[in-house]
Design a protein around this motif. Structure first.
Motif, PDB file in Angstrom:
ATOM      1  N   VAL A  51       0.774  -1.208  -0.081  1.00  0.00           N
ATOM      2  CA  VAL A  51       0.222  -0.010  -0.014  1.00  0.00           C
ATOM      3  C   VAL A  51       0.934   1.315   0.040  1.00  0.00           C
ATOM      4  N   SER A  52       0.664   2.340  -0.909  1.00  0.00           N
ATOM      5  CA  SER A  52       1.362   3.546  -1.033  1.00  0.00           C
ATOM      6  C   SER A  52       0.255   4.632  -0.725  1.00  0.00           C
ATOM      7  N   PRO A  53       0.385   5.248   0.593  1.00  0.00           N
ATOM      8  CA  PRO A  53      -0.723   6.117   0.962  1.00  0.00           C
ATOM      9  C   PRO A  53      -0.712   7.256   0.009  1.00  0.00           C
ATOM     10  N   ARG A  92       1.405  -3.906  -6.648  1.00  0.00           N
ATOM     11  CA  ARG A  92      -0.104  -4.205  -6.828  1.00  0.00           C
ATOM     12  C   ARG A  92      -0.377  -5.422  -6.305  1.00  0.00           C
ATOM     13  N   ILE A  93       0.404  -6.544  -6.775  1.00  0.00           N
ATOM     14  CA  ILE A  93      -0.178  -7.801  -6.650  1.00  0.00           C
ATOM     15  C   ILE A  93       0.219  -8.021  -5.019  1.00  0.00           C
ATOM     16  N   GLN A  94       1.217  -7.770  -4.458  1.00  0.00           N
ATOM     17  CA  GLN A  94       1.437  -7.744  -2.955  1.00  0.00           C
ATOM     18  C   GLN A  94       0.348  -7.430  -2.025  1.00  0.00           C
ATOM     19  N   LYS A  95      -0.310  -6.332  -2.454  1.00  0.00           N
ATOM     20  CA  LYS A  95      -1.652  -5.916  -1.852  1.00  0.00           C
ATOM     21  C   LYS A  95      -2.432  -7.080  -1.518  1.00  0.00           C
ATOM     22  N   LEU A  96      -2.731  -8.050  -2.398  1.00  0.00           N
ATOM     23  CA  LEU A  96      -3.598  -9.260  -2.327  1.00  0.00           C
ATOM     24  C   LEU A  96      -3.367  -9.910  -1.327  1.00  0.00           C
ATOM     25  N   GLU A  97      -1.814 -10.502  -1.031  1.00  0.00           N
ATOM     26  CA  GLU A  97      -1.236 -11.196  -0.196  1.00  0.00           C
ATOM     27  C   GLU A  97      -1.590 -10.477   1.288  1.00  0.00           C
ATOM     28  N   SER A  98      -1.576  -9.116   1.320  1.00  0.00           N
ATOM     29  CA  SER A  98      -1.754  -8.600   2.618  1.00  0.00           C
ATOM     30  C   SER A  98      -3.202  -8.488   3.009  1.00  0.00           C
TER      31      SER A  98
END
Lengths: 312, 628
Positions: free
Chosen positions: B440-442, B480-486
């Motif tokens: 996530v990038s604020p 962007r894909i990393q967000k899904l893991e989070s």
């Protein structure tokens, strides 16, 4: 609440250079492209109005015109083909203190986004909409556009287009825009004046911005005489009169492909509420910018529990 | 299937007030202490046509419409108004009787309006009644209504007759009528109600069905899935909705529109669904919690703005109220076949979060989750439900909705925080940082000092400008894909999947969305009859709860996937996500426009457990497992 958006309404002298990104890549537009003229006029107009770059939201579509906000330093939203207007108008409804400008090309604005154009004009949102009109699809390499003249040949219309070109000014008037002008990239002083008027106008301002495409459209408009209808004694009409404006637009749109290009203000409807004002008058929209509510620690948020009573 | 319950079906024509009458009657049953469940069946036309609402009421938890029904109130007149002489209507004028009899249980009650329907017109009613032990009560409901008021009040007469026939108190019905109307209209309706009640009470009854008795521990509310979703959105701080009408999404849209302006919010009806979703994106970008939604065909148009929201990392909630497709399909009939459409629409390696709630309570919970996830992780969230869940009412503890609102904008910076955030040499905010802790990038919001950036649907540099640099591209995609893991980790804590039935069972059922309650009832019935089964209701559709679902399927010898789709979409999703189970999962499918009934699931499980290869007798299809 103002703390949430302190860039808005800050009063100071703004230099046009503030809208130039510092180390950004140079525009990818071709040498001699009319789009440089739009960029120049827009920077000048924003500086003249004293707008802080951070209180401006510039929404664009896709194509050469869509890159405008890459070379104009403000908040920007580079949306998708034809959809700059729905994004722009919602941004304005969400925070009506923002200066919202939408921009797109003739394919983007009059073709794929034609439905949105018609309805945004009808609703009279307080927006400025700049359409880069070079009568061609540029970035996809030279196909016929909705404003290309009848008979125009391209790889997608090899026998010459059989359709009459669209009449953007007349269309805008009948759809309900309350400010309509045409200007040209080769006439930067008039262009800046018109953009300032358009942004000051309290309603939907449509600026058909003639831009030349030296690469794909060799009939580029820089070679023909330009006449400012407001400066010429031959064209005396009342811009607040719908019928006279309509006749002038028709004449202009006919003349465009006959070697004479008329530019200037065609219609300005005074005293009409913008969409926001209409909604507010009906209690359909808050007086304060809705976006500010989320930064207001004192706001009491209503809960569904208050509505659940009716289901008991 | 016992008659310790009342399943009241009121049938007639669209536009006859069937819906409002039934809602009040359901509420009266709820107020008397019963659990209720409503099911609505209607054609895609404004007036006339065959329509009915079923209300199931019993003492104790009701999770489905049940199998068949035991009380028919047939209001005549389901043909279109002003029929011309040469118009062809077939036998539509007797449909309230003829169309409904197949599902009426043995020993059931029929009340029909002899003021409108002549028994002679109803072919073979006598014989069928005798065969099935039905108790038939012809009543002149129209006559009673006309005598005290107007013909349209025959619904009220029907309710009065129902109350008398089932030994039900009129108090709650009277209260609800007083809430809904006043003056002369109320007086006339009360007269109609009492007259019908009294007339019927004097008759000799041949049946023994009575309205059950029950009691609630606390105050109840009667809400639909659409209400659950709308109230969740409001409690999540959603104050902007844009839409275009389409059945069945319109329900949520109109509920929100009726409330938002008075709460300082905005509702917009726009030119098409592309605009609707693009408006929601624009409002969200400008700092307002916003949503849009549609049903199958309208949602197809939203594919573009959905992708734009993902690429620009603009928080967004979309609703998809499924109906039978493809194309216009069947506008008023449910199906679960838009699953792949919502999961995979939009170009490129695009992602969205998707939830499939199963009842009004889950609609509320998961819509709130959808907003929290969307604003925290800056990604589109979709709540997918269907025509059934949209308009189906159930009673819920009133206190369930007593929650604090959560209007926080998630990972959005204040101006003070922005001053500390990374900027480039030109002073431009690094909105899309390449490497972050959780992807996530604020973000900043237009108008904030020090936050200007370009939100672009093109691939972009950290400051938002268009970029085709390979290293940047890869890092942005990975982030962007990393967000899904989070998000998966976040959702694991919320544990939205439900397991029920016999924990040690070797046979499992897997279901999602509106069919979950029906499966639950089937599982209870199977286990009560000496079987041993359990079921898993999956709510998180994307990112998929692979571990949880795999653990469940691993724990059984075989599992039956129940879904309203002809192409096994949900089973396909499980196999794709888990990368296995080809040999273990079989399917029970239904795609005729009607949702499952518990008996159909019971029947299918019994066939599967007996190892038979016969097809069920009902309108369902069993598809065997494929090779692993």
């Amino acid at each position: 609440m103002s703390k949430a958006f302190s860039a808005i309404g800050e009063e100071r002298d703004v230099e046009r250079d503030e809208f130039t990104p510092g180390v950004e890549p140079q525009p990818t537009w071709c040498p001699g492209c009319g789009d440089f003229g739009v960029l120049k006029a827009l920077k000048g107009a924003m500086a003249e109005l004293g707008k802080d770059p951070e209180e401006i939201l510039l929404c664009t579509g896709i194509g050469c015109s869509g890159k405008l906000n890459s070379y104009f330093d403000s908040y920007g939203f580079h949306t998708i083909h034809g959809r700059s207007l729905p994004v722009a108008r919602a941004s304005k409804l969400a925070n009506h203190d923002l200066e919202v400008v939408a921009a797109g090309g003739d394919g983007d604005g009059y073709g794929i986004g034609g439905n949105h154009f018609m309805h945004t004009a009808r609703e009279n949102h307080d927006l400025t909409y700049i359409v880069f009109n070079n009568e061609i699809f540029g970035l996809t390499k030279g196909q016929t556009s909705p404003t290309s003249p009848k008979g125009h040949k391209s790889k997608t219309q090899p026998h010459g287009v059989a359709k009459d070109p669209l009449r953007p000014l007349s269309m805008s008037l009948s759809a309900g825009a309350s400010y309509i002008a045409r200007t040209a990239a080769v006439n930067p002083n008039q262009a800046q004046e018109i953009l300032v008027e358009a942004m000051e106008h309290d309603g939907f301002a449509h600026v058909d911005f003639l831009t030349q495409c030296p690469t794909w459209n060799k009939d580029a408009k820089q070679y023909v005489p330009y006449v400012d209808v407001q400066e010429s004694d031959d064209y005396d009409f009342d811009v607040s009169d719908r019928r006279e404006a309509s006749e002038m637009m028709y004449e202009t749109e006919d003349a465009l492909h006959e070697g004479t290009v008329l530019t200037g203000r065609y219609y300005k409807q005074e005293g009409r509420n913008s969409y926001q004002q209409e909604k507010q008058a009906r209690g359909d929209m808050p007086e304060e910018p809705l976006a500010g509510a989320y930064f207001d620690d004192d706001k009491e948020w209503e809960r569904s529990y208050e509505f659940i009573d009716r289901h008991k | 299937m016992t008659d310790d319950e009342l399943i009241w079906r009121v049938a007639g024509g669209s536009g006859d007030g069937i819906d409002s009458t039934s809602q009040n009657f359901a509420k009266a049953l709820m107020r008397s202490g019963l659990d209720v469940f409503t099911h609505r069946h209607y054609p895609s036309r404004i007036r006339g046509g065959h329509t009915y609402v079923e209300i199931r009421a019993k003492d104790g938890n009701v999770t489905s419409r049940g199998d068949g029904y035991n009380f028919l109130l047939a209001l005549g007149d389901s043909f279109a108004r002003n029929p011309t002489d040469d118009a062809v209507y077939g036998d539509e004028e007797v449909k309230p009787l003829t169309e409904n009899l197949d599902d009426l249980r043995e020993g059931g009650i029929i009340v029909y309006d002899e003021g409108l329907l002549d028994e002679d017109d109803v072919e073979g009613l006598d014989e069928r009644a005798e065969e099935n032990g039905w108790h038939v009560y012809p009543l002149d409901l129209r006559g009673i209504a006309k005598e005290h008021g107007r013909e349209v009040m025959r619904n009220t007469a029907g309710v009065g007759a129902t109350a008398a026939l089932t030994d039900m108190d009129l108090d709650h019905i009277e209260d609800l009528m007083s809430d809904a109307m006043g003056g002369e209209v109320l007086e006339q309706n009360l007269e109609v109600l009492h007259d019908a009640y009294d007339q019927v009470n004097e008759m000799e009854f041949s049946h023994d069905l009575r309205v059950p008795e029950g009691e609630h521990d606390e105050e109840q509310v009667l809400v639909s899935g659409s209400h659950g979703i709308a109230y969740a959105a409001i409690d999540a701080g959603c104050r902007f909705i844009a839409g275009y009408p389409m059945t069945p999404w319109t329900d949520v849209y109109t509920i929100m529109t009726s409330l938002l302006p008075d709460m300082g919010g905005i509702s917009e009806q726009v030119e098409d669904e592309i605009a609707a979703a693009a408006l929601a994106v624009g409002a969200s970008h400008a700092g307002v919690k916003a949503m849009s939604g549609s049903s199958g065909g309208g949602f197809a148009l939203m594919s573009e703005p959905l992708g734009l929201a993902e690429m620009t990392e603009t928080p967004l909630v979309l609703l998809e109220a499924m109906r039978a497709g493809p194309s216009t399909g069947m506008p008023t009939k449910p199906e679960q076949a838009d699953l792949e459409h919502i999961l995979y629409t939009s170009q490129g390696d695009s992602h969205r979060v998707a939830f499939g709630p199963s009842d009004p309570k889950e609609c509320y919970e998961q819509t709130r989750t959808a907003f929290e996830i969307a604003w925290e992780y800056q990604i589109p969230s979709i709540v997918v439900y269907d025509q059934k869940l949209s308009g189906e009412y159930r009673n819920v503890d009133a206190s369930f909705f007593d929650r604090e609102p959560n209007p926080t904008l998630g990972s959005t910076l204040t101006e003070d925080e922005l001053a500390e955030a990374p900027h480039d040499d030109t002073g431009k905010f690094h909105r899309f940082q390449q490497e972050t802790d959780n992807g996530v990038s604020p973000r900043s919001i237009p108008g904030q000092k020090g936050g200007r950036y370009l939100a672009s649907g093109n691939e972009h540099w950290p400051n938002g400008h268009i970029a085709e640099d390979p290293d940047n591209r890869q890092m942005q995609v990975d982030r962007r894909i990393q967000k899904l893991e989070s998000i998966r980790t976040d959702l694991d804590e919320r544990d939205q999947q439900v397991v029920y039935g016999d924990e040690d069972a070797d046979f499992g059922l897997v279901v999602w969305g509106s069919q979950q309650g029906t499966v639950e009832e089937a599982v209870n019935r199977l286990n009560a009859n000496g079987n041993s089964v359990k079921a898993l209701g999956v709510s998180d559709l994307s990112p998929f709860p692979v571990e949880e679902v795999s653990a469940f399927v691993d724990s059984v010898d075989e599992a039956l996937v129940v879904e309203m789709s002809a192409t096994k979409q949900f089973r396909g999703l499980i196999q794709k996500e888990a990368g296995t189970f080809g040999g273990k999962l079989s399917s029970l499918l239904k795609y005729n426009g009607n949702p499952f009934e518990p008996a159909e699931i019971v029947e299918a499980v019994e066939i599967e457990q007996n190892g038979g290869d016969e097809q069920p007798t009902a309108q369902t299809t069993l598809e065997p497992a494929a090779g692993d």
